[in-house]
Write a protein that holds these residues in place. Structure first.
Motif, PDB file in Angstrom:
ATOM      1  N   UNK A  40      -2.164  -4.892  -7.950  1.00 26.66           N
ATOM      2  CA  UNK A  40      -2.660  -3.513  -7.942  1.00 26.66           C
ATOM      3  C   UNK A  40      -2.620  -2.957  -6.529  1.00 26.66           C
ATOM      4  N   UNK A  41      -3.048  -3.787  -5.575  1.00 21.15           N
ATOM      5  CA  UNK A  41      -3.088  -3.291  -4.208  1.00 21.15           C
ATOM      6  C   UNK A  41      -1.697  -2.964  -3.692  1.00 21.15           C
ATOM      7  N   UNK A  42      -0.732  -3.826  -4.012  1.00 20.24           N
ATOM      8  CA  UNK A  42       0.636  -3.578  -3.551  1.00 20.24           C
ATOM      9  C   UNK A  42       1.179  -2.291  -4.171  1.00 20.24           C
ATOM     10  N   UNK A  43       0.888  -2.092  -5.460  1.00 18.79           N
ATOM     11  CA  UNK A  43       1.351  -0.869  -6.130  1.00 18.79           C
ATOM     12  C   UNK A  43       0.691   0.361  -5.504  1.00 18.79           C
ATOM     13  N   UNK A  44      -0.619   0.243  -5.235  1.00 13.71           N
ATOM     14  CA  UNK A  44      -1.334   1.374  -4.635  1.00 13.71           C
ATOM     15  C   UNK A  44      -0.787   1.687  -3.242  1.00 13.71           C
ATOM     16  N   UNK A  45      -0.449   0.656  -2.502  1.00 15.73           N
ATOM     17  CA  UNK A  45       0.154   0.862  -1.178  1.00 15.73           C
ATOM     18  C   UNK A  45       1.506   1.564  -1.318  1.00 15.73           C
ATOM     19  N   UNK A  46       2.293   1.093  -2.282  1.00 15.76           N
ATOM     20  CA  UNK A  46       3.601   1.710  -2.508  1.00 15.76           C
ATOM     21  C   UNK A  46       3.441   3.173  -2.881  1.00 15.76           C
ATOM     22  N   UNK A  47       2.437   3.468  -3.724  1.00 16.28           N
ATOM     23  CA  UNK A  47       2.205   4.850  -4.140  1.00 16.28           C
ATOM     24  C   UNK A  47       1.834   5.723  -2.944  1.00 16.28           C
ATOM     25  N   UNK A  48       0.952   5.187  -2.091  1.00 19.30           N
ATOM     26  CA  UNK A  48       0.503   5.965  -0.931  1.00 19.30           C
ATOM     27  C   UNK A  48       1.634   6.177   0.070  1.00 19.30           C
ATOM     28  N   UNK A  49       2.508   5.167   0.204  1.00 18.86           N
ATOM     29  CA  UNK A  49       3.562   5.252   1.218  1.00 18.86           C
ATOM     30  C   UNK A  49       4.809   5.968   0.712  1.00 18.86           C
ATOM     31  N   UNK A  50       4.937   6.108  -0.609  1.00 23.21           N
ATOM     32  CA  UNK A  50       6.139   6.725  -1.184  1.00 23.21           C
ATOM     33  C   UNK A  50       6.354   8.143  -0.668  1.00 23.21           C
ATOM     34  N   UNK A  51       5.275   8.819  -0.331  1.00 26.99           N
ATOM     35  CA  UNK A  51       5.399  10.205   0.137  1.00 26.99           C
ATOM     36  C   UNK A  51       5.559  10.286   1.660  1.00 26.99           C
ATOM     37  N   UNK A  52       5.822   9.141   2.285  1.00 22.86           N
ATOM     38  CA  UNK A  52       5.977   9.071   3.745  1.00 22.86           C
ATOM     39  C   UNK A  52       4.825   9.774   4.473  1.00 22.86           C
ATOM     40  N   UNK A  53       3.623   9.231   4.362  1.00 26.78           N
ATOM     41  CA  UNK A  53       2.481   9.876   5.005  1.00 26.78           C
ATOM     42  C   UNK A  53       2.550   9.743   6.526  1.00 26.78           C
ATOM     43  N   UNK A  54       1.837  10.601   7.217  1.00 21.08           N
ATOM     44  CA  UNK A  54       1.812  10.490   8.680  1.00 21.08           C
ATOM     45  C   UNK A  54       0.671   9.614   9.160  1.00 21.08           C
ATOM     46  N   UNK A  55      -0.264   9.321   8.255  1.00 22.56           N
ATOM     47  CA  UNK A  55      -1.375   8.421   8.566  1.00 22.56           C
ATOM     48  C   UNK A  55      -1.672   7.654   7.281  1.00 22.56           C
ATOM     49  N   UNK A  56      -2.094   6.391   7.423  1.00 20.22           N
ATOM     50  CA  UNK A  56      -2.520   5.670   6.226  1.00 20.22           C
ATOM     51  C   UNK A  56      -4.002   5.311   6.366  1.00 20.22           C
ATOM     52  N   UNK A  57      -4.792   5.728   5.396  1.00 17.78           N
ATOM     53  CA  UNK A  57      -6.218   5.421   5.382  1.00 17.78           C
ATOM     54  C   UNK A  57      -6.459   4.326   4.345  1.00 17.78           C
ATOM     55  N   UNK A  58      -7.200   3.288   4.737  1.00 21.66           N
ATOM     56  CA  UNK A  58      -7.436   2.186   3.801  1.00 21.66           C
ATOM     57  C   UNK A  58      -8.929   1.901   3.696  1.00 21.66           C
ATOM     58  N   UNK A  59      -9.467   2.007   2.478  1.00 18.22           N
ATOM     59  CA  UNK A  59     -10.894   1.802   2.266  1.00 18.22           C
ATOM     60  C   UNK A  59     -11.132   0.419   1.659  1.00 18.22           C
ATOM     61  N   UNK A  60     -11.696  -0.489   2.456  1.00 16.81           N
ATOM     62  CA  UNK A  60     -11.993  -1.850   1.994  1.00 16.81           C
ATOM     63  C   UNK A  60     -10.841  -2.442   1.182  1.00 16.81           C
TER      64      UNK A  60
END
Lengths: 223, 235
Positions: B138-158
Motif C-alpha cells: 500500500x505504501x509503495x502504491x501511495x508513493x507512486x500515486x503521489x509522485x506520478x504528478x511530479x510534485x515539487x515537494x513530498x510530504x510524508x505523514x508517519x
C-alpha cells in the motif's frame, strides 16, 4: 376484479407518486446532506431538527401543516389561487405529501453515508489536483453510494405507503388522488375485502422484491 | 527550496514554527499531539494558517501579508497520508492515474504510472484493489500515486507507523534512495526516533507546536535553539 384498467389506477398512481417523490428528494436531499455532513455553523442543530421533524410527527399533523401552507387560504395557497392554481385534492398534493414525509429518511441516510467517507480520501484527491466537483463524483459519491441507496429504498417505501398526510391534503378521489394505502382503507371500510386483499398482496410482494434485491446488491458493494 | 513560517491557533496551544529546507529530507519529530500533521496540512494548503508564509523556489503559495493562498490543487505537493488514503473503490492503476487526469496538470509533467509502479516493485499489483494489498505494498502504491504528478515537494505523514519492523527497515532504505533520485524537498513527520536518525538530513523536534531543537545528524553537530532565533540560522 382487477380486469379493468381503472382497477389498477391506485397502483399506478402510487408508483408514479413514489418515483417522482424520490427524484425530488434525491435532488434536494443529496446536496443538503453533503453540506450538513461536513460543515459546522451556528444554528445547525436547529436546521437539523426542522428537517427531521416530518419523520417523527404524526402524518396527520404534517397533513394539517401542509394544508396551512397550500390550502385555499394558506400562506402559499392564496398566491397560487390568485394565479388560478389549486393544489389541494390533486395528485400534485399527493406528491407533495409523500415528498415531505419521506424526505428525512433520505436525508438522514445520505448524511450518515457522507460522514462515513474518510476525509483523508478527499484531502488526498485535493493534493492530487482534483477539483471539488470531481472529488464529489469520483470519491465521495461512489463511497457513500451504498448508504444513499439505502436512503433511496427507505424513502421510496415511505412515499409508497404514505396515508395520513395524503388523505388530508389530497383526499381519496378514485381515479384522481386514490393511492394504494387510501384505496385499501376505503375498500375495507365499504366491505370490498377482495379489492383490499388484492392491493395488499400487490404492495407486499412488490416491496419484498425491492428490498430483497437491494439487500443482495448492497452485499456486493463492500470494499 | 521550501521555506515556511507557520502559525496556527489550535484549541490547546498555538503552533509556531519556521524552517527552510533545500532538496533534503526535513524531519519533524515529536510526540503525538505536538502539531506535526497540522504542519503538513498547512504546507499542503489543506488547512489555512492564522499567519505566516509558504514559499517554494521564491514562488509564494501562502502569505497572510500579501493575501495569497494557493489552493491545494494548484500547489503540486505530493502527500503521503498516514494510512495512505488509497481510494478503496479504485484499482492500483486507477489510484495512480487519478492525479494525472486532473485538468490543472500539464501533460508533459507526468510520469508513466506503469513504469513508476514497476520501479517500486509493485507493477504486478496494478489491477488489484487496495484491500488486497499488504501494508508495505500500500505504501509503495501511495508513493507512486503521489509522485506520478511530479510534485515539487513530498510530504510524508508517519510513513512507517502502520508497518512491521522488517518492512520498516527495508522501506526506510528505499525512501532514502528515492530521495536521491528525485532531488526535491521531503518533509517527513514521525514520532519514531529510529526513523528520525536514519532519514533526517535535518531534524526538528517539536513540543506543543514549538521548535524545541534542531539537529543536523549528517553534518555531525547539534544545536539547541529558541524559536525566535531560527531565522538567523544557516541551513
Amino acid at each position: 376484479m382487477f380486469t379493468h384498467l381503472t382497477d389498477w389506477f391506485p397502483v399506478l398512481l402510487s408508483l408514479r407518486v413514489a418515483l417522482i417523490a424520490v427524484v425530488i428528494i434525491t435532488c434536494l436531499g443529496l446536496p443538503l446532506a453533503r453540506l450538513m455532513a461536513r460543515r459546522e455553523f451556528y444554528g445547525k442543530e436547529f436546521v437539523e431538527a426542522a428537517i427531521t421533524l416530518p419523520l417523527v410527527l404524526p402524518p396527520s399533523v404534517v397533513g394539517y401543516g401542509l394544508l396551512v401552507v397550500i390550502g385555499k387560504n394558506g400562506l402559499l395557497g392564496k398566491t397560487l389561487a390568485g394565479m388560478g392554481i389549486s393544489l389541494v385534492f390533486t395528485w400534485y398534493a399527493v406528491v407533495l405529501a409523500a415528498t415531505v414525509v419521506a424526505f428525512p429518511l433520505m436525508y438522514q441516510s445520505a448524511k450518515a453515508a457522507f460522514q462515513s467517507v474518510d476525509v483523508n480520501l478527499e484531502k488526498a484527491a485535493r493534493t492530487l489536483g482534483a477539483g471539488e466537483v470531481r472529488i464529489f463524483f469520483t470519491v465521495t459519491l461512489p463511497l457513500a453510494w451504498p448508504g444513499i441507496v439505502a436512503g433511496l429504498v427507505l424513502s421510496f417505501a415511505r412515499a409508497l405507503g404514505e396515508f395520513g398526510a395524503t388523505l388530508m391534503v389530497a383526499g381519496n378521489i378514485p381515479g384522481q388522488t386514490q393511492t394504494i394505502p387510501t384505496a385499501i382503507y376505503f375498500a375495507v371500510e365499504s366491505g370490498k375485502n377482495e379489492t383490499a386483499s388484492t392491493l395488499v398482496a400487490i404492495i407486499t410482494v412488490f416491496s419484498f422484491i425491492v428490498i430483497f434485491w437491494v439487500n443482495r446488491w448492497a452485499k456486493k458493494q463492500k470494499y | 527550496m521550501l521555506e515556511a513560517h507557520l502559525t496556527k491557533k489550535l484549541w490547546h496551544f498555538t503552533l509556531d514554527v519556521e524552517f527552510k529546507v533545500e532538496n533534503q529530507i526535513l524531519l519533524l519529530w515529536g510526540h503525538s499531539g505536538s502539531g506535526k500533521t497540522t504542519i503538513l496540512h498547512l504546507l499542503a494548503g489543506l488547512l489555512q494558517p492564522t499567519a505566516g508564509f509558504v514559499k517554494i523556489k521564491d514562488r509564494v503559495l501562502y502569505s497572510d501579508m500579501e493575501k495569497i493562498n494557493v489552493s491545494p490543487q494548484a500547489r503540486n505537493f505530493g502527500y503521503l497520508f498516514q494510512e495512505y488514503a488509497l481510494f478503496p473503490h479504485m484499482t492500483v492503476r486507477q489510484n495512480v492515474l487519478y492525479g494525472l487526469k486532473s485538468k490543472k496538470r500539464k501533460q508533459d509533467s507526468s510520469t508513466d504510472p506503469v513504469e513508476l509502479l514497476n520501479s517500486f516493485g509493485v507493477g504486478h499489483l496494478i489491477d488489484r484493489y487496495p484491500r488486497q494489498l499488504s501494508g508495505g505494498e500500500k505504501q509503495r502504491v501511495a508513493l507512486a500515486r503521489a509522485l506520478a504528478v511530479r510534485p515539487q515537494v513530498l510530504l510524508l505523514d508517519e510513513p512507517f507507523s502502520a508497518l512491521d519492523k522488517k518492512t520498516r527497515v527495508v522501506l526506510r532504505q528505499e525512501l532514502r534512495k528515492l530521495h536521491e533520485q528525485w532531488q526535491i524537498p521531503f518533509v517527513l513527520v514521525t514520532h519514531d526516533e529510529e526513523d528520525a536518525s536514519y532519514l533526517g538530513d535535518e531534524i526538528i523536534s517539536l513540543e506543543k507546536g514549538r521548535v524545541r531543537d534542531i539537529k543536523t545528524p549528517f553534518a555531525g553537530h547539534s544545536k539547541a535553539v529558541r524559536t525566535d532565533s531560527l531565522a538567523s540560522l544557516q541551513m
